[in-house]
Every structure is written in structure tokens, then in C-alpha cells.
Design a protein around this motif. Structure first.
Motif, short mmCIF file in Angstrom:
data_model
loop_
_atom_site.label_atom_id
_atom_site.label_comp_id
_atom_site.label_asym_id
_atom_site.label_seq_id
_atom_site.Cartn_x
_atom_site.Cartn_y
_atom_site.Cartn_z
N UNK A 174 6.58 41.48 63.65
CA UNK A 174 6.83 42.89 63.33
C UNK A 174 7.19 43.05 61.86
N UNK A 175 7.98 42.13 61.35
CA UNK A 175 8.37 42.20 59.93
C UNK A 175 7.16 41.98 59.03
N UNK A 176 6.31 41.01 59.40
CA UNK A 176 5.11 40.74 58.60
C UNK A 176 4.16 41.94 58.64
N UNK A 177 3.99 42.53 59.81
CA UNK A 177 3.11 43.69 59.93
C UNK A 177 3.67 44.88 59.15
N UNK A 178 4.99 45.03 59.18
CA UNK A 178 5.62 46.14 58.43
C UNK A 178 5.37 45.97 56.94
N UNK A 179 5.50 44.74 56.45
CA UNK A 179 5.29 44.50 55.03
C UNK A 179 3.84 44.79 54.64
N UNK A 180 2.90 44.38 55.46
CA UNK A 180 1.49 44.67 55.19
C UNK A 180 1.24 46.19 55.22
N UNK A 181 1.85 46.87 56.17
CA UNK A 181 1.71 48.33 56.26
C UNK A 181 2.30 49.00 55.02
N UNK A 182 3.43 48.50 54.55
CA UNK A 182 4.04 49.06 53.34
C UNK A 182 3.13 48.91 52.14
N UNK A 183 2.49 47.73 52.01
CA UNK A 183 1.55 47.50 50.90
C UNK A 183 0.39 48.49 50.98
N UNK A 184 -0.15 48.69 52.18
CA UNK A 184 -1.25 49.64 52.35
C UNK A 184 -0.81 51.07 51.99
N UNK A 185 0.35 51.46 52.47
CA UNK A 185 0.85 52.81 52.18
C UNK A 185 1.12 52.98 50.69
N UNK A 186 1.72 51.97 50.06
CA UNK A 186 1.99 52.06 48.61
C UNK A 186 0.69 52.21 47.83
N UNK A 187 -0.37 51.59 48.31
CA UNK A 187 -1.64 51.63 47.59
C UNK A 187 -2.30 53.00 47.66
N UNK A 188 -1.97 53.81 48.66
CA UNK A 188 -2.66 55.09 48.82
C UNK A 188 -1.78 56.32 48.64
N UNK A 189 -0.48 56.13 48.57
CA UNK A 189 0.39 57.30 48.39
C UNK A 189 0.38 57.71 46.93
N UNK A 190 0.67 58.96 46.71
CA UNK A 190 0.63 59.49 45.34
C UNK A 190 1.78 58.95 44.53
N UNK A 191 1.63 58.88 43.20
CA UNK A 191 2.72 58.38 42.35
C UNK A 191 4.00 59.18 42.58
N UNK A 192 5.09 58.48 42.55
CA UNK A 192 6.38 59.11 42.74
C UNK A 192 6.86 59.11 44.17
N UNK A 193 5.95 58.82 45.11
CA UNK A 193 6.35 58.75 46.53
C UNK A 193 6.57 57.29 46.86
N UNK A 194 7.58 57.07 47.68
CA UNK A 194 7.85 55.70 48.11
C UNK A 194 7.60 55.60 49.60
N UNK A 195 7.28 54.38 50.04
CA UNK A 195 6.97 54.17 51.46
C UNK A 195 8.17 53.69 52.24
N UNK A 196 9.33 53.67 51.66
CA UNK A 196 10.51 53.35 52.45
C UNK A 196 11.03 51.98 52.20
#
Length: 196
Positions: A174-196
Motif C-alpha cells: 500500500x505504501x509503495x502504491x501510494x508513492x507511485x500514485x503521488x508521483x503520477x499525481x505530481x506529474x499532472x497537477x498544475x503548478x502550486x498544487x500539492x498531492x499531499x
């Protein structure tokens, strides 16, 4: 010894509680109605009045499991502020689930593996559960302002984590999947937004 019912618990709930524990721990085919009778403290006659066949009980078990599993996920996720953090909360909830002492993987994958080839009802319920989970993730992705194309990779991360956790006996996937999900979200979210 017959289990004593909890206050306000219906006979049907007692049967479904017992069936749920036994089916999830041992598998659908390994558990007979007699074992459920013994675990629930409900007579076979009453058991068959409630569920005319084992197939009917399996169907009720899977429907209830779907409702409870998705409800627990939604309660956890919706406690997090709206945005990309809610997507990541899916993996946090998976980690909690994986750490439970009775975790045996996805009941729907397990059931499909046992009976999906011979029971259209079991196959349909398993597919409906997975489709509902995908729709839920899609809604979270949309609410986070991320592109819809991220939905399937995020779902695959979750599904892979569930299977890996079941096989490994570890909550770490779950931790590994969360980290991969965070990387994906960071790559597509607009500047200034954080993925948590």
C-alpha cells in the motif's frame, strides 16, 4: 456452544456475519451450510428459510461485502480534504486493511478464482465490485483536477497492491502504491498544487 447474538442483531445478520468470516477465511467451496449453521447458532431449517441455497447465501455475502468494503473506503477518503489527497487516501485505507489480522486479499478476486468460470452470478458480482471501485477512483481523479487518463493506472496500482499484500502478508504494498500514485499525481497537477 451457540454464539450469543449481539443486541439488535437480526438472525440474517448473524448468518451473514458467520458466512462472511468463514467464506473469506476458507473459501466459498470449502465451507458448507452446516459449518455456517454451527458458527451462527442458527438452525439449518431457519438458515434455509433465509437463504434457500448456498448460492443464495454466497450472493448475499458478496453483496454485503461490497457494501461494507466500499463504505469503509468512502468514509476514510471523505475524511480527507478535497483534492489530490483524497486519491492518496485510497492507498492509506488499503494499508489499514492489509494490516488487519484476517486480511486474505480481495474477496471478489478470491470468489471469482473459485467460481467465476461456473457461476455467472459470482462473476457478475466480482465485475460489478471492480467497476464500482474504478468509478469511485475516476470521481476522485476528476475532483482532484487530474486527467481522466490517470484513473486506470491508479486503479491498477491499487489492485496490484491488494494482490501483492495478500501473497506477501505485508502491508508495505500500500505504501509503495501510494508513492507511485503521488508521483503520477505530481506529474499532472498544475503548478502550486500539492498531492499531499
Amino acid at each position: 456452544m451457540t454464539p450469543s447474538p449481539a443486541a439488535g442483531e437480526s438472525v440474517e445478520d448473524r448468518v451473514l456475519d458467520a458466512a462472511g468470516e468463514l467464506f473469506y477465511a476458507r473459501g466459498l467451496q470449502a465451507v458448507g451450510m452446516d459449518a455456517i449453521r454451527g458458527a451462527s447458532g442458527v438452525s439449518l431449517k431457519r438458515l434455509y428459510q433465509l437463504f434457500p441455497s448456498k448460492d443464495a447465501l454466497v450472493e448475499a455475502y458478496l453483496r454485503r461485502r461490497d457494501e461494507h468494503w466500499r463504505g469503509a473506503l468512502a468514509r476514510h477518503v471523505e475524511a480527507v480534504p478535497a483534492g489530490p489527497g483524497r486519491v492518496l487516501a485510497v492507498y492509506d485505507r488499503l494499508g489499514q486493511w492489509f494490516a488487519e489480522p484476517d486480511f486474505r486479499g480481495c474477496a471478489f478476486v478470491n470468489s471469482f478464482g473459485e467460481l467465476g468460470g461456473t457461476s455467472p452470478v459470482v462473476a457478475g458480482l466480482a465485475r460489478a465490485h471492480k467497476d464500482a471501485f474504478r468509478r469511485y477512483v475516476a470521481d476522485l481523479v476528476d475532483a482532484a483536477g487530474a486527467p481522466a487518463t490517470l484513473t486506470d493506472p491508479l486503479v491498477l496500482l491499487a489492485e496490484g497492491a491488494i494482490t501483492t499484500a495478500a501473497l506477501s502478508g505485508s502491508a508495505e504494498p500500500a505504501r509503495h502504491a501510494r508513492e507511485a500514485a503521488r508521483v503520477l499525481l505530481d506529474a499532472v497537477t498544475t503548478p502550486g498544487r500539492t498531492a499531499g
